[in-house]
Design an enzyme around this catalytic site. Sequence first.
Site, PDB file in Angstrom:
ATOM      1  NE  ARG A 240       3.072  75.727  69.514  1.00  0.00           N
ATOM      2  CZ  ARG A 240       3.841  74.826  68.985  1.00  0.00           C
ATOM      3  NH1 ARG A 240       4.325  73.897  69.640  1.00  0.00           N
ATOM      4  NH2 ARG A 240       4.168  75.079  67.999  1.00  0.00           N
ATOM      5  CD  GLU A 269       7.310  77.317  75.070  1.00  0.00           C
ATOM      6  OE1 GLU A 269       6.801  76.362  75.572  1.00  0.00           O
ATOM      7  OE2 GLU A 269       7.971  76.956  73.830  1.00  0.00           O
ATOM      8  CG  HIS A 287       9.030  74.241  72.695  1.00  0.00           C
ATOM      9  ND1 HIS A 287       8.086  74.991  72.507  1.00  0.00           N
ATOM     10  CD2 HIS A 287       8.907  73.232  71.746  1.00  0.00           C
ATOM     11  CE1 HIS A 287       7.285  74.630  71.669  1.00  0.00           C
ATOM     12  NE2 HIS A 287       7.702  73.524  71.019  1.00  0.00           N
TER      13      HIS A 287
HETATM   14  C1  GLV Z   1       6.968  72.302  67.732  1.00  0.00           C
HETATM   15  O1  GLV Z   1       6.617  72.549  68.860  1.00  0.00           O
HETATM   16  C2  GLV Z   1       6.333  72.289  66.661  1.00  0.00           C
HETATM   17  O2  GLV Z   1       5.080  72.771  66.505  1.00  0.00           O
HETATM   18  O3  GLV Z   1       6.875  71.793  65.928  1.00  0.00           O
END
Ligand code: GLV
Length: 328
Positions: A240, A269, A287
């Site tokens: 994250r 982000e 991401h």
């Molecule tokens: C993506 O970042 C998730 O947490 O599934």
Amino acid sequence: MSKPKLLIARAIFPEVIQKLEQYFEVETNQPDEPFSGTQLIQKLQGKSAALTTGGDRIDAEVLAACSSLKVCANMAVGYNNFDLDAMTAAGVLATNTPDVLTETTADFGFALLMATARRITESEHFLRAGKWGKWSFDMFAGSDIHGSTLGILGMGRIGQGIAKRGALGFGMKVIYHNRSRLDAAQEAECKASYVSKEELLRSADHLVLVLPYSPASHHSIGATELALMKPTATLINIARGGIVDDAALAQALRDRRIAAAGLDVFEGEPRVHADLLTVPNVVLTPHIASASVPTRKAMAHLAADNLIAFFKDNKALTPLNPAALAAK
Ligand code: GLV
């Protein structure tokens, strides 16, 4: 009997909408413009259920303004967009999508590690820019993956998947640090050894971050930690934004205090720290670690199945706060 009302906060596979429409009166957002906090509150009026993604914040303010809400299914394994304590206090069930994305995300972590260590995107930009005039002995020479030391910070399901890929596929020595140590059988399966965080930082040739974000993990990697890493090391963040201090990382990359970084997640982000965009020794992706078509479908179906199970049988497949269920 009228169907409960559901908001699907972002665009999703049409087959999942059709499935949900059998049980819910559904409001969708197929144009996929993310809602502001105020818009989300407005859209949730009168809704019993929400299917959210990591960008949709459900906190005490939203809960206080949306008293009809009973369940939120996050289409993500991470759930730092949920204030879980506030949801439990409000009796709102929260669910996430673990397991279905583990292997796909571990694949991506490894792909990003390889692209970073072997300078794949940097060299591709060079080639596309028409700069490749001759072969040279040190052109885009990077670091080896096979036989090197793989460090993993955060050893949940995805961390273990990355450990297995490194140990079994690439003959890497695997070390890890985690809030709690794995049991001996799990360590043996991953061929991973537990070390302190400091030892992890000092010894890893490649350090992969796979820990959940919380106030406690905010800036787990900042200037102090980067200074402990090898100057030849690579850092990979698929966890994250906020776990890494992006400004400190950009500076460390610019100063070559570490060799390179691969980042799939960013503080704030989809904005990306301007300094990260100007250093060459970083691979940046938007991401997408869980973004294979089959896995995104599995995540969407699991989120939908949680909502259906809640309204049909007062249960959930992957609850985050079962106390909210018990309170029903
Ligand atoms: C993506 O970042 C998730 O947490 O599934």
